[in-house]
Design an enzyme around this catalytic site. Structure first.
Site, PDB file in Angstrom:
ATOM      1  N   GLU A 249       0.871  -1.276  -0.050  1.00 48.49           N
ATOM      2  CA  GLU A 249       0.093   0.014   0.119  1.00 48.49           C
ATOM      3  C   GLU A 249       0.671   1.306  -0.144  1.00 48.49           C
ATOM      4  O   GLU A 249       0.730   2.361   0.673  1.00 48.49           O
ATOM      5  CB  GLU A 249      -1.067   0.133   1.109  1.00 48.49           C
ATOM      6  CG  GLU A 249      -1.953  -1.083   1.165  1.00 48.49           C
ATOM      7  CD  GLU A 249      -2.590  -1.368   2.256  1.00 48.49           C
ATOM      8  OE1 GLU A 249      -2.875  -0.408   3.085  1.00 48.49           O
ATOM      9  OE2 GLU A 249      -3.617  -2.239   2.279  1.00 48.49           O
ATOM     10  N   ASN A 297       1.859  -5.299  -3.007  1.00 53.03           N
ATOM     11  CA  ASN A 297       0.534  -5.583  -2.650  1.00 53.03           C
ATOM     12  C   ASN A 297      -0.243  -4.178  -2.532  1.00 53.03           C
ATOM     13  O   ASN A 297       0.264  -3.440  -1.793  1.00 53.03           O
ATOM     14  CB  ASN A 297       0.519  -6.513  -1.261  1.00 53.03           C
ATOM     15  CG  ASN A 297      -0.655  -7.271  -1.058  1.00 53.03           C
ATOM     16  OD1 ASN A 297      -1.420  -7.815  -1.952  1.00 53.03           O
ATOM     17  ND2 ASN A 297      -1.289  -7.164   0.162  1.00 53.03           N
ATOM     18  N   HIS A 333     -10.552  -6.101  -2.056  1.00 51.73           N
ATOM     19  CA  HIS A 333     -11.608  -5.717  -1.235  1.00 51.73           C
ATOM     20  C   HIS A 333     -12.328  -4.988  -2.122  1.00 51.73           C
ATOM     21  O   HIS A 333     -12.321  -3.867  -2.190  1.00 51.73           O
ATOM     22  CB  HIS A 333     -10.843  -4.848  -0.124  1.00 51.73           C
ATOM     23  CG  HIS A 333     -10.095  -5.616   0.753  1.00 51.73           C
ATOM     24  ND1 HIS A 333     -10.388  -6.649   1.791  1.00 51.73           N
ATOM     25  CD2 HIS A 333      -8.672  -5.581   0.942  1.00 51.73           C
ATOM     26  CE1 HIS A 333      -9.273  -7.050   2.353  1.00 51.73           C
ATOM     27  NE2 HIS A 333      -8.142  -6.431   1.915  1.00 51.73           N
ATOM     28  N   GLU A 364      -6.571 -10.480  -1.035  1.00 53.73           N
ATOM     29  CA  GLU A 364      -7.276 -10.651   0.199  1.00 53.73           C
ATOM     30  C   GLU A 364      -8.754 -10.404  -0.042  1.00 53.73           C
ATOM     31  O   GLU A 364      -9.318  -9.509   0.568  1.00 53.73           O
ATOM     32  CB  GLU A 364      -6.853  -9.083   0.910  1.00 53.73           C
ATOM     33  CG  GLU A 364      -5.157  -8.995   1.106  1.00 53.73           C
ATOM     34  CD  GLU A 364      -4.821  -7.776   1.874  1.00 53.73           C
ATOM     35  OE1 GLU A 364      -5.851  -7.045   2.639  1.00 53.73           O
ATOM     36  OE2 GLU A 364      -3.300  -7.509   2.065  1.00 53.73           O
ATOM     37  N   ASP A 366     -12.530  -9.835  -0.303  1.00 50.70           N
ATOM     38  CA  ASP A 366     -14.013 -10.047   0.487  1.00 50.70           C
ATOM     39  C   ASP A 366     -14.725  -9.041  -0.267  1.00 50.70           C
ATOM     40  O   ASP A 366     -14.357  -8.095  -1.045  1.00 50.70           O
ATOM     41  CB  ASP A 366     -13.637  -9.828   1.935  1.00 50.70           C
ATOM     42  CG  ASP A 366     -13.176  -8.594   2.401  1.00 50.70           C
ATOM     43  OD1 ASP A 366     -13.006  -7.761   1.373  1.00 50.70           O
ATOM     44  OD2 ASP A 366     -12.507  -8.531   3.298  1.00 50.70           O
TER      45      ASP A 366
HETATM   46  O1  9MR Z   1      -7.719  -7.637   8.721  1.00 46.08           O
HETATM   47  C1  9MR Z   1      -6.871  -6.851   9.317  1.00 46.08           C
HETATM   48  C2  9MR Z   1      -7.371  -6.116  10.787  1.00 46.08           C
HETATM   49  O2  9MR Z   1      -7.753  -7.002  11.493  1.00 46.08           O
HETATM   50  C3  9MR Z   1      -6.260  -5.171  11.281  1.00 46.08           C
HETATM   51  O3  9MR Z   1      -7.117  -4.494  12.077  1.00 46.08           O
HETATM   52  C4  9MR Z   1      -6.000  -3.976   9.961  1.00 46.08           C
HETATM   53  C5  9MR Z   1      -5.393  -2.987  10.270  1.00 46.08           C
HETATM   54  O4  9MR Z   1      -5.133  -2.001   9.548  1.00 46.08           O
HETATM   55  O5  9MR Z   1      -5.657  -4.895   8.990  1.00 46.08           O
HETATM   56  C6  9MR Z   1      -6.378  -5.769   8.518  1.00 46.08           C
HETATM   57  O6  9MR Z   1      -5.857  -6.426   7.254  1.00 46.08           O
HETATM   58  C7  9MR Z   1      -5.440  -5.452   6.263  1.00 46.08           C
HETATM   59  C8  9MR Z   1      -4.094  -6.165   5.418  1.00 46.08           C
HETATM   60  O7  9MR Z   1      -3.124  -6.283   6.339  1.00 46.08           O
HETATM   61  C9  9MR Z   1      -3.626  -4.939   4.458  1.00 46.08           C
HETATM   62  N1  9MR Z   1      -4.670  -4.667   3.487  1.00 46.08           N
HETATM   63  C10 9MR Z   1      -6.148  -4.224   3.902  1.00 46.08           C
HETATM   64  C11 9MR Z   1      -6.426  -5.352   4.873  1.00 46.08           C
HETATM   65  C12 9MR Z   1      -7.792  -4.913   5.678  1.00 46.08           C
HETATM   66  O8  9MR Z   1      -7.758  -3.778   6.173  1.00 46.08           O
END
Ligand code: 9MR
Length: 449
Positions: A249, A297, A333, A364, A366
């Site tokens: 990101e 990513n 997402h 990732e 959903d």
């Molecule tokens: O699913 C993850 C969530 O439990 C955390 O609180 C969050 C913190 O930023 O990160 C989420 O996972 C993220 C992933 O690591 C990177 N891309 C976005 C995902 C969803 O926010």
């Protein structure tokens, strides 16, 4: 595709993809923190880096993988010897499974099309029997592994694991130079016991970054801290992991839907080192493991939008400079707070990146139903068509879903996702771990239907 409401755009802007983890009360899961403006996790430690090593860039070139083998078609075994080189790749196949040509984490070599299995009773089996195989992944949380149903479904249906939070910087290096491996080791060891491959997530990211790191100043200090983190983390998992999200990101837009003014995200890495921090991170990672698959990513690069154009140019520049990058993860997402993409959008985007000689992954996935932005019917269509777009592309080497069951989705508890405590209904299994219609649509896509 509907446009996002203003409230969504605003909330999305205030919090870059992902701020909180719902869990469902098992405990043990990391709570989210940090957003586009830097991590807010608590941790002590100094503000300057230390213990840096020196070294020069790796400079290994990419290489298109492939190459694996005949045999079981099991991606976890097919991957082990096939990380470099070119070639491999079936052009045809019987579709009966088990031939395994092409290698699951290779780029499929010269394959022109992936051949589906004739039948499968799990997603994982469908992926393993496809030719070339494709990894079927899930984000796994430490809390989830405390639940027997969760563990059963996760291992039966998937052969690829991403730790949802346990391998992020704040979890692994909570204070400068002091590493904490326990939670990550638990997930990695469980995965390996179940013949699942693991992708390390994520080495360099602005979120879930401890304060001692996000507040660091000085180019040399930040470079040294980044080098130490990548070196130590890859070193710890060296014999167990050979897939890594190296940079996550790095690009932002005015809206988290990928629209408006794409630019480099002003993280501590970018602010102190400049854009070259990305090349450097990949070069350091390559020095640690000449054979590992190294990925960039990002989210909301799934639709056709300004963000994916910007990321494409960034990645093309890296490839042209010989930076050792192997592939790009499309987080996928879909729905609030992020983009909506059709199967055709995704197919077009994947192709642009595979044309650079790279692998692509859905990393990732959903699809959020909250806020009425994505209807039930749209969700089913998206699940089928997006998975099919990846499946049809032999260089699309993995599809990872961001969780197992709806009740544990990160979306449920994050305001940007518009759920207000309701279930996002975003995944393939319900709260009793039963298969939903979304599961059936994904299975159909994996079987070429
Ligand atoms: O699913 C993850 C969530 O439990 C955390 O609180 C969050 C913190 O930023 O990160 C989420 O996972 C993220 C992933 O690591 C990177 N891309 C976005 C995902 C969803 O926010």
């Amino acid at each position: 595709m509907r446009s996002a409401p203003l409230t969504l755009l605003l909330s999305a802007f205030l919090c870059a993809a992902g701020c909180s983890d719902s869990g469902d009360g098992d405990g043990g899961e990391t709570t989210g923190s940090g957003g586009a403006t830097g991590g807010t996790t608590t941790s002590g430690g100094s503000t300057t880096g230390s213990g840096a090593t020196t070294g020069s860039g790796g400079g290994a070139t990419t290489g298109s993988g492939g190459g694996a083998t005949t045999g079981s078609g099991d991606p976890t075994s097919a991957t082990s010897g096939a990380t470099s080189g070119s070639g491999g790749g079936a052009t045809t196949g019987s579709g009966t499974g088990g031939e395994g040509a092409g290698g699951s984490d290779g780029t499929g070599g010269g394959a022109s099309a992936r051949v589906p299995a004739a039948s499968a009773s799990t997603l994982r089996e469908a992926g393993e029997k496809a030719n070339p195989p494709i990894l079927i992944g899930a984000a796994i949380s430490g809390g989830g592994l405390g639940n027997n149903d969760y563990k059963r479904v996760a291992a039966a249906e998937h052969n690829y694991v991403t730790a949802e939070n346990e391998m992020k910087w704040d979890a692994l290096e909570p204070s400068a130079g002091n590493f904490s491996w326990g939670a990550a080791d638990n997930i990695v060891n469980w995965a390996r016991q179940n013949n699942m491959k693991v992708k390390g997530h994520t080495l360099v990211w602005h979120s879930q970054l401890p304060n001692w790191m996000s507040s660091m100043t000085g180019k040399a200090n930040v470079e040294a801290a980044m080098r130490r983190h990548i070196t130590q983390v890859m070193g710890h998992f060296k014999d167990r992991l050979d897939h890594w999200d190296v940079v996550n990101e790095a690009v932002q837009t005015d809206s988290d839907t990928g629209v408006g003014n794409p630019r480099m995200r002003p993280t501590v890495f970018y602010n102190q080192i400049g854009e070259s921090y990305i090349d450097l991170a990949f070069q350091i990672a390559r020095e640690q493991d000449p054979k590992a698959k190294l990925y960039y990513n990002d989210y909301s690069i799934d639709a056709r939008n300004a963000k994916v154009d910007f990321v494409y140019n960034m990645i093309k520049g890296m490839v042209d400079r010989g930076v050792p990058i192997d592939g790009v993860g499309f987080q996928m997402h879909i729905g609030p707070p992020n983009n909506e993409a059709t199967g055709a959008d995704v197919a077009a985007n994947l192709k642009r990146f595979t044309d650079l000689g790279l692998e692509v992954l859905i990393s990732e996935m959903d699809i959020n139903r909250c806020g009425g932005v994505v209807t039930a019917e749209e969700q089913l269509t998206y699940y089928h068509d997006i998975v099919a777009a990846c499946f049809k592309e032999p260089k699309c080497t993995a599809i990872t879903f961001w969780g197992i069951n709806d009740g544990r989705s990160w979306l449920n508890s994050w305001s940007g996702a518009l759920c207000n405590g309701q279930s996002s209904q975003s995944l393939l299994f319900n709260d009793q771990y039963g298969k939903k219609e979304t599961y059936n649509r994904v299975m159909n896509a994996l079987l070429g239907k």
